[in-house]
Design an enzyme around this catalytic site. Structure first.
Site, PDB file in Angstrom:
ATOM      1  N   ASP A  68      54.722  21.216  81.785  1.00 30.07           N
ATOM      2  CA  ASP A  68      54.957  20.400  81.634  1.00 30.07           C
ATOM      3  C   ASP A  68      55.872  20.293  80.574  1.00 30.07           C
ATOM      4  OD1 ASP A  68      52.140  18.930  81.565  1.00 30.07           O
ATOM      5  OD2 ASP A  68      51.333  19.920  79.431  1.00 30.07           O
TER       6      ASP A  68
ATOM      7  N   ARG B   5      52.025  25.115  76.544  1.00 30.67           N
ATOM      8  CA  ARG B   5      53.293  24.723  76.053  1.00 30.67           C
ATOM      9  C   ARG B   5      54.326  25.416  74.962  1.00 30.67           C
ATOM     10  NH1 ARG B   5      53.828  18.112  76.421  1.00 30.67           N
ATOM     11  NH2 ARG B   5      55.989  18.943  77.223  1.00 30.67           N
TER      12      ARG B   5
ATOM     13  N   ARG C 195      48.068  16.136  67.443  1.00 25.04           N
ATOM     14  CA  ARG C 195      49.259  17.246  68.048  1.00 25.04           C
ATOM     15  C   ARG C 195      49.980  17.399  66.446  1.00 25.04           C
ATOM     16  NH1 ARG C 195      49.845  17.466  73.004  1.00 25.04           N
ATOM     17  NH2 ARG C 195      47.866  16.999  74.236  1.00 25.04           N
TER      18      ARG C 195
ATOM     19  N   HIS D 289      49.256  11.056  70.652  1.00 22.10           N
ATOM     20  CA  HIS D 289      50.774  10.938  71.259  1.00 22.10           C
ATOM     21  C   HIS D 289      51.215   9.685  69.853  1.00 22.10           C
ATOM     22  CE1 HIS D 289      52.475  14.655  73.476  1.00 22.10           C
ATOM     23  NE2 HIS D 289      51.865  15.650  72.169  1.00 22.10           N
TER      24      HIS D 289
ATOM     25  N   CYS E 203      57.644   9.804  77.761  1.00 25.41           N
ATOM     26  CA  CYS E 203      57.611  11.418  77.339  1.00 25.41           C
ATOM     27  C   CYS E 203      58.638  12.297  78.187  1.00 25.41           C
ATOM     28  CB  CYS E 203      55.679  11.758  78.312  1.00 25.41           C
ATOM     29  SG  CYS E 203      54.666  10.938  77.363  1.00 25.41           S
TER      30      CYS E 203
HETATM   31  N1  ARG Z   1      50.257  17.077  79.419  1.00 26.93           N
HETATM   32  C1  ARG Z   1      51.516  16.658  78.446  1.00 26.93           C
HETATM   33  C2  ARG Z   1      50.461  17.085  77.455  1.00 26.93           C
HETATM   34  O1  ARG Z   1      49.456  16.805  76.941  1.00 26.93           O
HETATM   35  C3  ARG Z   1      51.907  15.827  78.246  1.00 26.93           C
HETATM   36  C4  ARG Z   1      52.806  15.394  76.844  1.00 26.93           C
HETATM   37  C5  ARG Z   1      53.306  13.771  77.150  1.00 26.93           C
HETATM   38  N2  ARG Z   1      54.630  13.691  75.670  1.00 26.93           N
HETATM   39  C6  ARG Z   1      54.407  12.706  75.141  1.00 26.93           C
HETATM   40  N3  ARG Z   1      55.055  12.419  74.588  1.00 26.93           N
HETATM   41  N4  ARG Z   1      52.927  11.376  75.561  1.00 26.93           N
HETATM   42  O2  ARG Z   1      51.211  17.416  76.234  1.00 26.93           O
END
Ligand code: ARG
Length: 262
Positions: A62, A87, A132, A161, A255
């Site tokens: 990612d 991550r 998040r 997000h 993203c």
């Molecule tokens: N697979 C990543 C996650 O879930 C995607 C992140 C997407 N980034 C964003 N800025 N929305 O963390």
């Protein structure tokens, strides 16, 4: 003209599931992801922006989502702390990139996923929470970046997000998808942005709001046709890109793009 940081999706894959878009059993095409990303990068270059690159690291599929690498305002960098262990190792890599270039980097005490949830809108910061980025990080963000922070509550796991539900168009306006926000946050957005562009469910479902605006031209997913029409009616120029392969990880143009504000 803007200065962007991007990360080539050399190691892109969907091997775990930390948002509803990710299906580790579904096929994905790394070469196509790279080609789509290259086209996005070229789009920025054609618009006259600067694109810098961070080296992609193996085992971090990612890392292409550079927006999650930091939040940078007035040369001040708030580093990130990811919610998910998958991550976590991206955070020091992005912090090091900024340190090596002489930026003042502050390490966070609370979970925040960078510009995924913290967006500069004129003189203020809009900050998402609910999935998040922690609410506690919003106060920390205000302290470090020295801009007023408006907290917005995200309620739909598909729009986990802030940058999947809201796009800052310029210093005074945004586009957003109201159902992604709590009733109170919807009221705040209506108050702050009476002339906002309101996206529909179809726009949101193709991550149309995950768009990048330089104040004049908005780079957005080609599938978001209604949103593109609305933007043009409001006087913005649009450039569309196809990043369907990256959407399999829950990401779009924004993203993949971190703005470096020195
Ligand atoms: N697979 C990543 C996650 O879930 C995607 C992140 C997407 N980034 C964003 N800025 N929305 O963390």
């Amino acid at each position: 003209m803007r200065r962007y940081l991007m990360c080539r999706p050399t190691h892109f894959a969907v091997t775990y599931r930390i948002n509803p878009w990710m299906d580790p059993t579904a096929p994905y095409d790394n070469a196509l992801a790279v080609a789509q990303w290259e086209a996005l990068r070229q789009t920025y270059l054609d618009l006259g922006h600067t694109v810098e690159l961070i080296d992609p690291l193996p085992g971090l599929p990612d890392m292409v989502f550079a927006a999650n690498g930091a939040t940078v305002v007035d040369g001040r960098v708030l580093a990130v702390q990811f919610r998910d262990a998958e991550r976590a190792d991206e955070a020091p890599a992005y912090a090091a990139w900024f340190r090596e270039r002489g930026f003042a980097v502050t390490e966070p005490k609370h979970t925040n996923e960078g510009e995924g949830d913290i967006l500069l809108a004129g003189d203020i910061l809009l900050a998402g929470t609910g999935f998040r980025t922690s609410h506690a990080s919003h106060a920390e963000t205000q302290e470090v970046l020295q801009r007023p922070v408006i907290s917005l509550q995200l309620v739909d796991p598909a729009y986990y997000h802030l940058d999947t539900a809201l796009c800052v168009l310029d210093d005074t306006n945004v586009a957003y998808y109201p159902p992604a926000f709590s009733p109170g946050s919807q009221a705040v957005l209506r108050q702050l942005y009476p002339h906002a562009i309101v996206a529909n469910a179809e726009d949101a479902a193709v991550l149309g709001l995950n768009a990048v605006s330089d104040g004049r031209t908005v780079v957005l997913p080609v599938q978001a046709t209604h949103l593109a029409d609305e933007l043009r009616s409001a006087g913005y120029q649009t450039v569309t890109v196809d990043v369907s392969e990256l959407r399999k990880a829950g990401g779009g143009p924004k993203c993949c793009t971190l703005e470096v504000r020195s």
